[in-house]
Design a protein around this motif. Structure first.
Motif, PDB file in Angstrom:
ATOM      1  N   VAL A  11      65.090 -20.118  34.694  1.00 18.33           N
ATOM      2  CA  VAL A  11      63.760 -20.345  34.120  1.00 18.33           C
ATOM      3  C   VAL A  11      62.835 -20.600  35.303  1.00 18.33           C
ATOM      4  O   VAL A  11      62.904 -21.634  35.955  1.00 18.33           O
ATOM      5  N   ASP A  12      61.997 -19.605  35.609  1.00 15.47           N
ATOM      6  CA  ASP A  12      61.023 -19.720  36.693  1.00 15.47           C
ATOM      7  C   ASP A  12      59.684 -20.085  36.068  1.00 15.47           C
ATOM      8  O   ASP A  12      59.214 -19.391  35.156  1.00 15.47           O
ATOM      9  N   VAL A  13      59.050 -21.161  36.547  1.00  7.74           N
ATOM     10  CA  VAL A  13      57.843 -21.679  35.904  1.00  7.74           C
ATOM     11  C   VAL A  13      56.619 -21.434  36.778  1.00  7.74           C
ATOM     12  O   VAL A  13      56.592 -21.825  37.956  1.00  7.74           O
ATOM     13  N   VAL A  19      58.210 -17.360  33.541  1.00 13.74           N
ATOM     14  CA  VAL A  19      57.781 -16.022  33.990  1.00 13.74           C
ATOM     15  C   VAL A  19      58.913 -15.367  34.776  1.00 13.74           C
ATOM     16  O   VAL A  19      59.850 -16.030  35.209  1.00 13.74           O
ATOM     17  N   ARG A  20      58.796 -14.076  34.969  1.00 12.14           N
ATOM     18  CA  ARG A  20      59.593 -13.377  35.965  1.00 12.14           C
ATOM     19  C   ARG A  20      58.644 -12.614  36.853  1.00 12.14           C
ATOM     20  O   ARG A  20      57.618 -12.088  36.409  1.00 12.14           O
ATOM     21  N   LEU A  21      58.983 -12.609  38.147  1.00  9.18           N
ATOM     22  CA  LEU A  21      58.208 -11.878  39.144  1.00  9.18           C
ATOM     23  C   LEU A  21      59.004 -10.652  39.595  1.00  9.18           C
ATOM     24  O   LEU A  21      60.208 -10.583  39.391  1.00  9.18           O
ATOM     25  N   ASP A  54      60.239 -24.102  40.234  1.00  8.56           N
ATOM     26  CA  ASP A  54      58.796 -24.365  40.187  1.00  8.56           C
ATOM     27  C   ASP A  54      58.116 -23.396  41.154  1.00  8.56           C
ATOM     28  O   ASP A  54      58.036 -23.642  42.361  1.00  8.56           O
ATOM     29  N   LEU A  55      57.643 -22.271  40.602  1.00  7.81           N
ATOM     30  CA  LEU A  55      57.055 -21.238  41.466  1.00  7.81           C
ATOM     31  C   LEU A  55      55.741 -21.695  42.087  1.00  7.81           C
ATOM     32  O   LEU A  55      55.432 -21.334  43.227  1.00  7.81           O
ATOM     33  N   ASP A  56      54.940 -22.483  41.347  1.00  7.96           N
ATOM     34  CA  ASP A  56      53.684 -22.959  41.945  1.00  7.96           C
ATOM     35  C   ASP A  56      53.969 -23.822  43.170  1.00  7.96           C
ATOM     36  O   ASP A  56      53.287 -23.699  44.193  1.00  7.96           O
ATOM     37  N   LYS A 171      65.647  -6.962  45.819  1.00 11.81           N
ATOM     38  CA  LYS A 171      66.286  -6.736  44.513  1.00 11.81           C
ATOM     39  C   LYS A 171      65.723  -7.640  43.426  1.00 11.81           C
ATOM     40  O   LYS A 171      65.841  -7.335  42.240  1.00 11.81           O
ATOM     41  N   ASP A 172      65.144  -8.768  43.829  1.00  9.28           N
ATOM     42  CA  ASP A 172      64.808  -9.822  42.869  1.00  9.28           C
ATOM     43  C   ASP A 172      63.804  -9.345  41.809  1.00  9.28           C
ATOM     44  O   ASP A 172      62.742  -8.797  42.136  1.00  9.28           O
ATOM     45  N   GLY A 173      64.166  -9.560  40.556  1.00  6.11           N
ATOM     46  CA  GLY A 173      63.263  -9.207  39.454  1.00  6.11           C
ATOM     47  C   GLY A 173      63.110  -7.720  39.215  1.00  6.11           C
ATOM     48  O   GLY A 173      62.211  -7.293  38.492  1.00  6.11           O
ATOM     49  N   THR A 174      63.980  -6.898  39.810  1.00  3.49           N
ATOM     50  CA  THR A 174      63.813  -5.438  39.713  1.00  3.49           C
ATOM     51  C   THR A 174      64.806  -4.767  38.772  1.00  3.49           C
ATOM     52  O   THR A 174      64.661  -3.576  38.500  1.00  3.49           O
ATOM     53  N   LEU A 175      65.834  -5.519  38.358  1.00  2.00           N
ATOM     54  CA  LEU A 175      66.896  -4.915  37.535  1.00  2.00           C
ATOM     55  C   LEU A 175      67.546  -3.732  38.243  1.00  2.00           C
ATOM     56  O   LEU A 175      67.939  -2.759  37.603  1.00  2.00           O
ATOM     57  N   GLY A 198      69.363 -12.414  42.246  1.00  2.00           N
ATOM     58  CA  GLY A 198      68.462 -11.284  42.403  1.00  2.00           C
ATOM     59  C   GLY A 198      69.086  -9.957  42.015  1.00  2.00           C
ATOM     60  O   GLY A 198      70.114  -9.556  42.561  1.00  2.00           O
ATOM     61  N   GLY A 199      68.456  -9.293  41.039  1.00  2.33           N
ATOM     62  CA  GLY A 199      68.765  -7.903  40.768  1.00  2.33           C
ATOM     63  C   GLY A 199      69.744  -7.608  39.667  1.00  2.33           C
ATOM     64  O   GLY A 199      69.915  -6.446  39.291  1.00  2.33           O
ATOM     65  N   VAL A 200      70.414  -8.644  39.121  1.00  2.00           N
ATOM     66  CA  VAL A 200      71.415  -8.371  38.073  1.00  2.00           C
ATOM     67  C   VAL A 200      70.758  -7.601  36.926  1.00  2.00           C
ATOM     68  O   VAL A 200      69.699  -8.002  36.430  1.00  2.00           O
ATOM     69  N   GLY A 223      68.161 -13.671  35.775  1.00  2.00           N
ATOM     70  CA  GLY A 223      66.808 -13.905  35.284  1.00  2.00           C
ATOM     71  C   GLY A 223      66.327 -12.779  34.393  1.00  2.00           C
ATOM     72  O   GLY A 223      66.542 -12.756  33.183  1.00  2.00           O
ATOM     73  N   LYS A 224      65.690 -11.800  35.023  1.00  2.41           N
ATOM     74  CA  LYS A 224      65.009 -10.714  34.307  1.00  2.41           C
ATOM     75  C   LYS A 224      65.884 -10.052  33.246  1.00  2.41           C
ATOM     76  O   LYS A 224      65.409  -9.735  32.151  1.00  2.41           O
ATOM     77  N   ALA A 225      67.152  -9.822  33.568  1.00  2.00           N
ATOM     78  CA  ALA A 225      68.016  -9.084  32.628  1.00  2.00           C
ATOM     79  C   ALA A 225      68.108  -9.795  31.283  1.00  2.00           C
ATOM     80  O   ALA A 225      68.143  -9.141  30.234  1.00  2.00           O
TER      81      ALA A 225
HETATM   82  O1  LIG Z   1      63.625 -19.927  44.082  1.00  2.00           O
HETATM   83  C1  LIG Z   1      62.538 -19.980  44.676  1.00  2.00           C
HETATM   84  O2  LIG Z   1      62.201 -20.976  45.351  1.00  2.00           O
HETATM   85  C2  LIG Z   1      61.578 -18.821  44.602  1.00  2.00           C
HETATM   86  C3  LIG Z   1      60.446 -18.820  45.416  1.00  2.00           C
HETATM   87  C4  LIG Z   1      59.547 -17.752  45.351  1.00  2.00           C
HETATM   88  C5  LIG Z   1      59.774 -16.679  44.503  1.00  2.00           C
HETATM   89  C6  LIG Z   1      60.908 -16.670  43.688  1.00  2.00           C
HETATM   90  C7  LIG Z   1      61.807 -17.735  43.741  1.00  2.00           C
HETATM   91  N1  LIG Z   1      62.934 -17.743  42.958  1.00  2.00           N
HETATM   92  C8  LIG Z   1      63.266 -16.710  42.048  1.00  2.00           C
HETATM   93  C9  LIG Z   1      64.585 -16.930  41.447  1.00  2.00           C
HETATM   94  O3  LIG Z   1      65.348 -17.827  41.751  1.00  2.00           O
HETATM   95  C10 LIG Z   1      64.971 -15.981  40.332  1.00  2.00           C
HETATM   96  O4  LIG Z   1      65.039 -16.747  39.156  1.00  2.00           O
HETATM   97  C11 LIG Z   1      66.307 -15.351  40.555  1.00  2.00           C
HETATM   98  O5  LIG Z   1      66.362 -14.771  41.817  1.00  2.00           O
HETATM   99  C12 LIG Z   1      66.650 -14.340  39.429  1.00  2.00           C
HETATM  100  O6  LIG Z   1      66.397 -13.003  39.799  1.00  2.00           O
HETATM  101  P1  LIG Z   1      66.542 -11.775  38.754  1.00  2.00           P
HETATM  102  O7  LIG Z   1      67.872 -11.917  38.061  1.00  2.00           O
HETATM  103  O8  LIG Z   1      66.466 -10.526  39.591  1.00  2.00           O
HETATM  104  O9  LIG Z   1      65.395 -11.886  37.782  1.00  2.00           O
END
Ligand SMILES: O=C(O)c1ccccc1NCC(=O)[C@H](O)[C@H](O)COP(=O)(O)O
Length: 242
Positions: A11-13, A19-21, A54-56, A171-175, A198-200, A223-225
């Motif tokens: 859970v990314d806030v 959210v997911r980035l 906490d992304l902020d 890879k992060d958030g790209t599936l 990242g990337g699952v 995350g994203k998946a």
């Molecule tokens: O974890 C952090 O501190 C962070 C900082 C800046 C951008 C992203 C950050 N974390 C992202 C994550 O930990 C995602 O939740 C994780 O990599 C899941 O990735 P995905 O499965 O590809 O959505």
């Protein structure tokens, strides 16, 4: 070392929302509503861990400290807390949520003496997030270069770091699937447990990460998946259960 892969739904806030980035870049948010509802849903589905970010705080655009504390406090499961934990105050606030452990990222690159101190003080409540592009670490919400992955890993190992959370930012958030080669290389360079991130994108990705458990991969963040409903958490837990 556990024989089955642990799963950590994320859970990314950002600005009070789950959210997911994409590639962890600010401005690429897709919103998924209430962080508390998302976390409770993962808990109800059988998660043993929550990865709460906490992304902020990571980006330096404020923080969601009260909300993060509320979510962590509502969980009966283990919580890994990440994002903007860089000094005594932010670490104290993070640990006070009752989380099981925290991830330090930027601090490991910019204030290594402080990180060595808190590793010796808090032991396995401290993990270090190794967030890389290629083999270059990135800090400050993944926006700034912060040195070589393997040099930093050797230093942290020598300081007694208990665990690493390894993210391939590309890879992060790209599936697009995890970077298995990176995970193998990190496992070869350290005897500490590694959490993949990242990337699952599929159950097969999780099965492929689970094959790395004997090498030292302990868990995988997803995350994203899950938000994109590529599979359910129940299916994911079943896929890595043996
Ligand atoms: O974890 C952090 O501190 C962070 C900082 C800046 C951008 C992203 C950050 N974390 C992202 C994550 O930990 C995602 O939740 C994780 O990599 C899941 O990735 P995905 O499965 O590809 O959505």
């Amino acid at each position: 070392m556990p024989s089955k892969l642990e799963l950590l739904p994320a859970v990314d806030v950002r600005d009070g929302q789950a959210v997911r980035l994409v590639h962890g870049e600010s401005g690429t948010e897709t919103s998924y509503g209430s962080p508390l509802e998302a976390a409770l849903a993962w808990q109800r589905a059988g998660a043993e861990w929550l990865h709460l970010v906490d992304l902020d705080a990571a980006f330096g655009t404020g923080d969601n400290r009260a909300l993060i504390a509320e979510v962590a406090g509502a969980m009966d499961i283990k919580v890994e807390l990440s994002g903007g934990i860089r000094d005594d105050d932010t670490l104290a606030a993070a640990l006070a949520t009752g989380c099981t452990r925290v991830n330090l990222g930027t601090a490991a690159l910019e204030t290594p003496e402080w990180v060595a101190k808190v590793i010796s003080e808090f032991g396995d409540r401290i993990a270090v997030g190794l967030d890389v592009r290629g083999t270059t670490l990135r800090g400050r919400g993944w926006t700034r270069d912060g040195g070589d992955l393997y040099e930093t890993l050797a230093r942290l190992d020598s300081e007694g770091c208990a665990r690493y959370v390894v993210t391939d930012i590309a890879k992060d958030g790209t599936l697009q699937g995890p970077n298995l080669e990176l995970l193998r290389n990190v496992c070869a360079a350290t005897d500490r447990p590694v959490v993949a991130s990242g990337g699952v994108s599929s159950l097969d990705d999780l099965r492929a990460i689970a094959e790395l458990v004997p090498l030292g991969v302990e868990g995988s963040i997803v995350g994203k998946a899950l938000y994109a409903k590529a599979f359910t958490l129940e299916e994911a837990l079943e896929a890595v259960s043996s």
